[in-house]
Motif scaffolding. Sequence first.
Motif, PDB file in Angstrom:
ATOM      1  N   VAL A 127       0.768  -1.243  -0.029  1.00  0.00           N
ATOM      2  CA  VAL A 127      -0.023   0.024   0.023  1.00  0.00           C
ATOM      3  C   VAL A 127       0.924   1.391  -0.202  1.00  0.00           C
ATOM      4  CG1 VAL A 127      -1.588   1.484   1.297  1.00  0.00           C
ATOM      5  CG2 VAL A 127      -2.028  -1.129   1.157  1.00  0.00           C
ATOM      6  N   GLU A 138      -2.528   6.870   1.625  1.00  0.00           N
ATOM      7  CA  GLU A 138      -2.639   5.227   1.925  1.00  0.00           C
ATOM      8  C   GLU A 138      -4.267   5.018   2.245  1.00  0.00           C
ATOM      9  OE1 GLU A 138      -0.039   3.340   4.764  1.00  0.00           O
ATOM     10  OE2 GLU A 138       1.673   4.544   4.044  1.00  0.00           O
ATOM     11  N   ILE A 141      -5.653   4.712  -1.228  1.00  0.00           N
ATOM     12  CA  ILE A 141      -5.248   3.362  -2.009  1.00  0.00           C
ATOM     13  C   ILE A 141      -6.166   2.202  -1.295  1.00  0.00           C
ATOM     14  CG2 ILE A 141      -3.357   1.610  -2.014  1.00  0.00           C
ATOM     15  CD1 ILE A 141      -2.910   4.220  -3.714  1.00  0.00           C
ATOM     16  N   ILE A 142      -6.195   2.233   0.031  1.00  0.00           N
ATOM     17  CA  ILE A 142      -7.202   1.137   0.655  1.00  0.00           C
ATOM     18  C   ILE A 142      -8.664   1.049   0.140  1.00  0.00           C
ATOM     19  CG2 ILE A 142      -7.952   0.263   2.791  1.00  0.00           C
ATOM     20  CD1 ILE A 142      -5.418   1.198   4.211  1.00  0.00           C
TER      21      ILE A 142
END
Length: 243
Positions: A127, A138, A141-142
Motif C-alpha cells: 500500500v 494510503e 489506496i485502501i
Amino acid sequence: MMEQQEIDALFREYRRTGDAEIRNKLVEQYFYIAEILAKKFAGRGVEYDDLLQVASEALIAGVDKFDPDLGNRFTTYVTPTMTGMIKNYFRDYSRSVRVPRRVYSVAAKIREFTSEYFKEHGTKPTVRQLAEKLGCSEELIIEALECRAPVSLDARVQGDDGETDAPLHEVLADPQNVFEDFDDRESLRAEIEKLNPTEKKVVTLRFVEGKSQTDVGKILGVSQMFVSRAERKIVEKLREALS
C-alpha cells in the motif's frame, strides 16, 4: 418454545392445509433466527431494520417450502438460505451505490501499476509503495483497493489442488437449497437412495447438515470445486430421473 414433535406436526399440517395461522405460529417460533442474523450483519452499511425484513421474508419462504419428512431440522434447513438472501441483499445494495470517480480512477491506476510491478518483481506492491508511486494517501489506496470491478461469471478459476479450470458460475455455491425445486418428495427420496455413497454423502452434508461446500470438501478430502461440480451433477441426475 414448542417441542420438536409438536413443531413437525405443525409443519405437516401447514403443508396439508396452507393455513395462514399455522404459518404465523411457525414464523413466530423461529423469528429469533431472523433477529440473530440481522444483528450479525448489521453495522456494515445497511440498517438493522432492513436486514431484519430481508431475513423475515426468507424465513417465511422457508416455512412455506420446508418438509419435515426429509429428515433435517428446520433451523439447519433455513439458516443457510436466510444467510444467502442477506448476502445477496448486500451484493445488490453495493451495486446500487456509485463509486466516486476519483476512487475509480485511482483503482484503474493501481491495476496498471500492479501489473507492471508484478512482471518486474514477481510480487505485488505494498500500500505504501502504491501511495508513493501514485502520489496519494494510503487511505485512498485502501479505499480504491476495496473497489472491485464486476467479475464476469464466465471468468476462469482454478481449484486449490490444480484441477482443470472452470467458469466461475460453475463453482459458485447456490445460497438456496436446490432440492426445494422438487415437488415429489417421495420420488426424490427414492432417487437419492440410488446415488453412489459419495453423492449421498454430499447430499447429507450439504442439504441435511447445512455445511458449506468448503467444509464438505475438507470432510471428504476434496476441493470446493469438486464438491460444487458433484452437487450440480447430482441435481441434474435427479432432475432427469424425475422429469
